[in-house]
Design an enzyme around this catalytic site. Structure first.
Site, PDB file in Angstrom:
ATOM      1  N   MET A 111       7.674  28.046  30.638  1.00  0.00           N
ATOM      2  CA  MET A 111       8.387  28.038  31.989  1.00  0.00           C
ATOM      3  C   MET A 111       9.402  28.694  32.066  1.00  0.00           C
ATOM      4  SD  MET A 111       6.259  25.803  34.018  1.00  0.00           S
ATOM      5  CE  MET A 111       4.911  24.879  34.067  1.00  0.00           C
ATOM      6  N   SER A 153       7.939  28.819  24.958  1.00  0.00           N
ATOM      7  CA  SER A 153       8.142  27.510  25.517  1.00  0.00           C
ATOM      8  C   SER A 153       6.696  26.694  25.749  1.00  0.00           C
ATOM      9  CB  SER A 153       9.080  27.442  26.851  1.00  0.00           C
ATOM     10  OG  SER A 153       9.325  26.075  27.193  1.00  0.00           O
ATOM     11  N   THR A 154       6.462  26.515  26.775  1.00  0.00           N
ATOM     12  CA  THR A 154       5.067  25.855  27.175  1.00  0.00           C
ATOM     13  C   THR A 154       4.100  26.772  26.822  1.00  0.00           C
ATOM     14  OG1 THR A 154       6.105  24.838  29.215  1.00  0.00           O
ATOM     15  CG2 THR A 154       3.703  24.766  28.802  1.00  0.00           C
ATOM     16  N   HIS A 176      10.762  25.907  22.448  1.00  0.00           N
ATOM     17  CA  HIS A 176      11.513  24.659  23.091  1.00  0.00           C
ATOM     18  C   HIS A 176      10.731  23.579  22.606  1.00  0.00           C
ATOM     19  CE1 HIS A 176      12.967  27.249  26.398  1.00  0.00           C
ATOM     20  NE2 HIS A 176      13.462  27.375  25.630  1.00  0.00           N
ATOM     21  N   ASP A 205      14.477  31.393  30.397  1.00  0.00           N
ATOM     22  CA  ASP A 205      15.304  31.412  29.122  1.00  0.00           C
ATOM     23  C   ASP A 205      14.935  32.528  28.370  1.00  0.00           C
ATOM     24  OD1 ASP A 205      17.049  30.450  27.046  1.00  0.00           O
ATOM     25  OD2 ASP A 205      15.640  29.479  26.117  1.00  0.00           O
TER      26      ASP A 205
END
Length: 356
Positions: free
Chosen positions: A291, A171-172, A198, A294
């Site tokens: 973050m 993600s991030t 993401h 998930d």
């Protein structure tokens, strides 16, 4: 309570006012200044020393990409880009992520978005999250060298009917992490690679195209119904879940729109859980910077149904955000905790060791 000082940079006076109002409605954020272009922004950063900068990509005099480059070279700090939903906007956003932007926000309706209030929660959340990010880990590095190629005649598998697949969730900070890992993957990798990053619709295709230009393996945004080929990377499509099914001929992509999972679509858990349901399929699962948590539930499902699943998580030392890898490690199921530059080599070595 620490107050976050923000600088808002946009060539539109309306957008500067709206974003300022949105940020200042949060008790932990104060806007210390605004700037109308990149040159103005650099002067304000020098004078006001903000903690976080929101930076529009399209501006006169000095655009957002040029400004970001100068910020990261001279006064590094968390920068969140504001981007249009056009292909050009997506491409420039990916370029900014490579240069060190911590995240981005899409404008709902172009450069002057009268409906920017739709993004209020996202804008505030991302500014708050930006303060947790280690900016030094976003510094540009030399391109990684590819891992040594496989031998033309690898060891035979112990079970020739068993398929194998490599699955990555992030993600991030993920676009830069993916670039470092995927550009090291050798072109003759004997398994397909499936990826959930993401990202909103429109941006995953730009990510895939960018990685494809830089890598030995083929990289593409996944298409519903296609069969997964060895030595090819399939990026989940923004706004859709990516599942893998076994259709007899081979492993097939199932791209569907359903409810968000963990606030995301695509979701890493959804991908991992789909792989857990495929009999005769060896899974190599990787969780990298991001973050939240998930992927953790999906790892539990994988290990419960497939004891031979190999799980790799990115080490805290190299994560831009340690959330997802930390959640993965808390399951006590991770086999290897590996620094980002060594993930590709670890995966290749595991594939070789198991006769793939």
């Amino acid at each position: 309570m620490t107050i976050i000082k923000a600088l808002v940079v946009d060539d539109s006076a309306f957008m500067r006012k709206m974003i300022t109002d949105i940020l200042e409605s949060h008790s932990r954020i104060t806007v210390v200044g605004t700037a109308r272009n990149g040159q103005d922004a650099l002067e304000k950063i020098e004078k006001l020393n903000p903690d976080v900068v929101t930076l529009d990509i399209e501006m006169p005099i000095m655009d957002g990409i040029t400004t970001l480059r100068k910020i990261m070279q001279e006064k590094p700090r968390p920068v969140i880009m504001l981007s249009s939903l056009t292909k050009e906007g997506a491409d420039k956003t990916l370029e900014s992520m490579e240069m060190g932007a911590v995240d981005f926000i899409t404008k709902p309706s172009g450069s002057i978005s009268l409906n920017i209030r739709e993004k209020e929660a996202e804008i505030k959340t991302k500014v708050l999250q930006a303060m947790k990010i280690k900016v030094e880990k976003l510094a540009q590095k030399e391109p990684a060298k590819p891992v040594a190629l496989f031998h033309p005649t690898p060891m035979p598998r112990r079970n020739n009917s068993e398929k194998s697949i490599l699955a990555i969730g992030t993600s991030t900070g993920g676009p830069r992490a993916l670039q470092q890992v995927i550009t090291q993957i050798p072109k003759d990798l004997p398994v397909p690679i499936v990826v959930v990053q993401h990202m909103p619709p429109g941006f995953t295709k730009s990510l895939a195209n960018r990685l494809d230009q830089l890598s030995q393996v083929h990289v593409r945004e996944v298409t519903d119904g296609e069969y997964l080929q060895n030595g090819t990377v399939y990026i989940a499509k923004g706004g859709y879940h990516f599942k893998v099914v076994n259709r007899g001929k081979g492993l097939q992509a199932n791209v569907v729109q359903e409810d968000n999972r963990n606030g995301h679509q695509p979701s890493v858990d959804v991908l991992f859980e789909s792989l857990s349901a495929i009999q005769q399929c060896k899974v190599y699962a990787v969780v990298m910077t991001g973050m939240g948590a998930d992927g953790a539930e999906g790892l539990v499902e994988l290990k419960s149904k497939k004891k031979n699943t190999v799980i790799v998580s990115e080490a805290k030392e190299t994560c831009v955000v340690y959330g997802m890898p930390k959640a993965a490690e808390k399951t006590k199921l991770v086999d290897f905790v590996v620094k980002l530059p060594d993930i590709a080599e670890t995966l290749v070595n595991q594939l070789k060791a198991r006769g793939e």
